[in-house]
Scaffold this motif. Structure first.
Motif, PDB file in Angstrom:
ATOM      1  N   ARG A   8       0.836  -1.211   0.000  1.00  0.00           N
ATOM      2  CA  ARG A   8       0.000   0.000   0.000  1.00  0.00           C
ATOM      3  C   ARG A   8       0.865   1.252   0.000  1.00  0.00           C
ATOM      4  N   THR A   9       1.955   1.232   0.758  1.00  0.00           N
ATOM      5  CA  THR A   9       2.871   2.380   0.771  1.00  0.00           C
ATOM      6  C   THR A   9       3.454   2.617  -0.612  1.00  0.00           C
ATOM      7  N   LEU A  10       3.840   1.537  -1.278  1.00  0.00           N
ATOM      8  CA  LEU A  10       4.413   1.653  -2.621  1.00  0.00           C
ATOM      9  C   LEU A  10       3.391   2.219  -3.597  1.00  0.00           C
ATOM     10  N   LEU A  11       2.153   1.718  -3.525  1.00  0.00           N
ATOM     11  CA  LEU A  11       1.124   2.193  -4.450  1.00  0.00           C
ATOM     12  C   LEU A  11       0.733   3.645  -4.152  1.00  0.00           C
ATOM     13  N   ARG A  12       0.718   4.022  -2.866  1.00  0.00           N
ATOM     14  CA  ARG A  12       0.429   5.421  -2.544  1.00  0.00           C
ATOM     15  C   ARG A  12       1.529   6.335  -3.068  1.00  0.00           C
ATOM     16  N   SER A  13       2.766   5.845  -3.064  1.00  0.00           N
ATOM     17  CA  SER A  13       3.868   6.641  -3.626  1.00  0.00           C
ATOM     18  C   SER A  13       3.612   6.942  -5.092  1.00  0.00           C
ATOM     19  N   LEU A  14       3.068   5.964  -5.812  1.00  0.00           N
ATOM     20  CA  LEU A  14       2.744   6.184  -7.227  1.00  0.00           C
ATOM     21  C   LEU A  14       1.540   7.113  -7.354  1.00  0.00           C
ATOM     22  N   GLY A  15       0.554   6.951  -6.467  1.00  0.00           N
ATOM     23  CA  GLY A  15      -0.623   7.820  -6.511  1.00  0.00           C
ATOM     24  C   GLY A  15      -0.294   9.271  -6.233  1.00  0.00           C
ATOM     25  N   GLN A  16       0.732   9.518  -5.417  1.00  0.00           N
ATOM     26  CA  GLN A  16       1.120  10.891  -5.088  1.00  0.00           C
ATOM     27  C   GLN A  16       1.685  11.631  -6.295  1.00  0.00           C
ATOM     28  N   ILE A  17       2.014  10.924  -7.356  1.00  0.00           N
ATOM     29  CA  ILE A  17       2.461  11.596  -8.591  1.00  0.00           C
ATOM     30  C   ILE A  17       1.358  12.522  -9.099  1.00  0.00           C
ATOM     31  N   VAL A  18       0.102  12.110  -8.904  1.00  0.00           N
ATOM     32  CA  VAL A  18      -1.026  12.979  -9.256  1.00  0.00           C
ATOM     33  C   VAL A  18      -1.696  13.518  -7.982  1.00  0.00           C
ATOM     34  N   LEU A  19      -0.890  13.661  -6.914  1.00  0.00           N
ATOM     35  CA  LEU A  19      -1.295  14.320  -5.676  1.00  0.00           C
ATOM     36  C   LEU A  19      -2.439  13.619  -4.955  1.00  0.00           C
ATOM     37  N   GLN A  20      -2.507  12.287  -5.071  1.00  0.00           N
ATOM     38  CA  GLN A  20      -3.537  11.516  -4.398  1.00  0.00           C
ATOM     39  C   GLN A  20      -2.887  10.436  -3.537  1.00  0.00           C
ATOM     40  N   ALA A  21      -3.098  10.511  -2.218  1.00  0.00           N
ATOM     41  CA  ALA A  21      -2.541   9.506  -1.310  1.00  0.00           C
ATOM     42  C   ALA A  21      -3.481   8.306  -1.259  1.00  0.00           C
ATOM     43  N   ASN A  22      -3.604   7.637  -2.385  1.00  0.00           N
ATOM     44  CA  ASN A  22      -4.579   6.563  -2.537  1.00  0.00           C
ATOM     45  C   ASN A  22      -3.923   5.391  -3.259  1.00  0.00           C
ATOM     46  N   ALA A  23      -3.999   4.202  -2.645  1.00  0.00           N
ATOM     47  CA  ALA A  23      -3.342   3.031  -3.231  1.00  0.00           C
ATOM     48  C   ALA A  23      -3.991   2.631  -4.558  1.00  0.00           C
ATOM     49  N   PHE A  24      -5.315   2.779  -4.665  1.00  0.00           N
ATOM     50  CA  PHE A  24      -5.978   2.421  -5.925  1.00  0.00           C
ATOM     51  C   PHE A  24      -5.549   3.359  -7.050  1.00  0.00           C
ATOM     52  N   THR A  25      -5.364   4.640  -6.722  1.00  0.00           N
ATOM     53  CA  THR A  25      -4.853   5.583  -7.723  1.00  0.00           C
ATOM     54  C   THR A  25      -3.486   5.131  -8.216  1.00  0.00           C
ATOM     55  N   GLY A  26      -2.624   4.726  -7.286  1.00  0.00           N
ATOM     56  CA  GLY A  26      -1.308   4.222  -7.674  1.00  0.00           C
ATOM     57  C   GLY A  26      -1.399   2.986  -8.538  1.00  0.00           C
ATOM     58  N   ALA A  40      10.534   1.402 -14.129  1.00  0.00           N
ATOM     59  CA  ALA A  40      11.243   2.613 -13.702  1.00  0.00           C
ATOM     60  C   ALA A  40      10.582   3.227 -12.478  1.00  0.00           C
ATOM     61  N   ALA A  41       9.251   3.343 -12.503  1.00  0.00           N
ATOM     62  CA  ALA A  41       8.536   3.952 -11.383  1.00  0.00           C
ATOM     63  C   ALA A  41       8.675   3.109 -10.115  1.00  0.00           C
ATOM     64  N   LEU A  42       8.539   1.798 -10.249  1.00  0.00           N
ATOM     65  CA  LEU A  42       8.665   0.917  -9.087  1.00  0.00           C
ATOM     66  C   LEU A  42      10.082   0.958  -8.518  1.00  0.00           C
ATOM     67  N   MET A  43      11.054   0.938  -9.410  1.00  0.00           N
ATOM     68  CA  MET A  43      12.454   0.983  -8.978  1.00  0.00           C
ATOM     69  C   MET A  43      12.741   2.265  -8.199  1.00  0.00           C
ATOM     70  N   GLY A  44      12.291   3.401  -8.738  1.00  0.00           N
ATOM     71  CA  GLY A  44      12.542   4.679  -8.086  1.00  0.00           C
ATOM     72  C   GLY A  44      11.800   4.813  -6.766  1.00  0.00           C
ATOM     73  N   ALA A  45      10.541   4.362  -6.731  1.00  0.00           N
ATOM     74  CA  ALA A  45       9.749   4.470  -5.497  1.00  0.00           C
ATOM     75  C   ALA A  45      10.337   3.607  -4.386  1.00  0.00           C
ATOM     76  N   PHE A 101       7.230   9.331  -3.981  1.00  0.00           N
ATOM     77  CA  PHE A 101       6.769   9.695  -5.320  1.00  0.00           C
ATOM     78  C   PHE A 101       7.818  10.455  -6.122  1.00  0.00           C
ATOM     79  N   ASN A 102       8.659  11.265  -5.448  1.00  0.00           N
ATOM     80  CA  ASN A 102       9.725  11.927  -6.198  1.00  0.00           C
ATOM     81  C   ASN A 102      10.748  10.913  -6.701  1.00  0.00           C
ATOM     82  N   GLY A 103      10.963   9.843  -5.934  1.00  0.00           N
ATOM     83  CA  GLY A 103      11.829   8.774  -6.412  1.00  0.00           C
ATOM     84  C   GLY A 103      11.249   8.087  -7.637  1.00  0.00           C
ATOM     85  N   ALA A 104       9.931   7.852  -7.624  1.00  0.00           N
ATOM     86  CA  ALA A 104       9.281   7.251  -8.792  1.00  0.00           C
ATOM     87  C   ALA A 104       9.422   8.156 -10.016  1.00  0.00           C
TER      88      ALA A 104
END
Length: 314
Positions: free
Chosen positions: A14-32, A49-54, A78-81
């Protein structure tokens, strides 16, 4: 013991997916998860690339003993992603891109704490600025193959082409393109907030129209290159009122058009600078109002407590 291990794995996912969701400013695992699906659909290389960076950024945040709640919300990943996505976007060789992605993502995590403190002291959000700073540091060291869009004569857009171009703008928030990946990103934003999704659509349309009026090509619109900064700016300013949001989107469009004229690879910098400008201006106006109100109150009190001079009867 087994249940605890499963719970820890679920929390990490869930933390990993929220990191991806924060790219569009949403702290939501489903968004990620929707963003991850969009990358897999468009180019699995971007998903890696996104998973590696996150992962690299989140691990660095844990080692640096950052706030655990912020890490769980995806704020440290998310900045890492984004740094990983930038590396694979600008570097063709996978091995080199992977090495740069991990190093750049780690650097964004270590930069995060001092840089965010400096920004918070000035009332500004951090957004994707760590990724921009780190990417600009290594970008001059590599050869970037510039892919210029074909100049297409301006013509009236069909409804299908307009919809496809707007959705492609959502995909470009994560360095992807095309309508279907963009639709997945929009669905992810709507799952977190329908209101934010509507504001993002308005931002994409307004920014795209502004760029076309400023002379951008139809090919750039079709690729989503005209709308993605508008999407992000609208999401960042979604709670500031429609007029303020549109002002921020307009400023981001002007900044992006100016950068395109000079050929600068600004990525999401127009969104960051425009949002910072609106935040700064809003603070100055608020301080001005706060300074005026006590002065008015003091003046009213002085008038109320000043004795009225007695008049002499004739």
């Amino acid at each position: 013991m087994h249940a605890a291990a499963n719970e820890a794995q679920s929390a990490a996912l869930r933390t990993l997916l929220r990191s991806l969701g924060q790219i569009v400013l949403q702290a939501n695992a489903f968004t990620g998860a929707c963003l991850l699906a969009a990358w897999l659909l468009y180019d699995p290389r971007l998903a890696c690339a996104a998973l590696m960076g996150a992962v690299a950024a989140n691990v660095s945040a844990v080692l640096a003993d950052y706030c655990e709640d912020d890490t769980r919300a995806g704020l440290h990943g998310f900045n890492g992603a984004l740094a990983g996505l930038a590396a694979f976007n600008f570097i063709a060789d996978n091995a080199t891109a992977g090495a740069v992605a991990i190093l750049a993502a780690t650097c964004t995590a270590w930069l995060l704490a001092p840089w965010s403190r400096w920004l918070r002291a000035r009332g500004l959000g951090i957004f994707s600025s760590p990724c921009l700073i780190v990417t600009w540091l290594w970008l001059p060291l590599v050869t970037v193959n510039a892919t210029s869009a074909n100049v297409t004569p301006a013509h009236a857009l069909s409804a299908a082409q307009a919809g496809s171009g707007l959705l492609a703008g959502f995909a470009q928030t994560g360095f992807a393109s095309e309508a279907l990946p963009g639709l997945l990103v929009l669905i992810g934003i709507a799952a977190a907030s329908c209101r934010h999704a509507l504001r993002a659509l308005i931002g994409a349309g307004f920014a795209s129209a502004a760029h076309l009026l400023l002379g951008a090509t139809i090919a750039s619109f079709d690729a989503g290159l005209l709308g993605f900064n508008g999407v992000l700016t609208a999401l960042a300013l979604a709670d500031c009122g429609l007029v303020t949001m549109l002002g921020g989107v307009a400023l981001s469009s002007v900044l992006q058009a100016a950068a395109a004229y000079f050929g600068w690879p600004v990525m999401t910098a127009p969104f960051v600078l425009a949002t910072w400008s609106v935040q700064w201006l809003t603070q100055r106006l608020a301080l001005g109002v706060a300074a005026v109100e006590p002065a008015q109150l003091r003046d009213t009190t002085r008038r109320a407590t000043t004795p009225v001079p007695a008049t002499r009867e004739s």
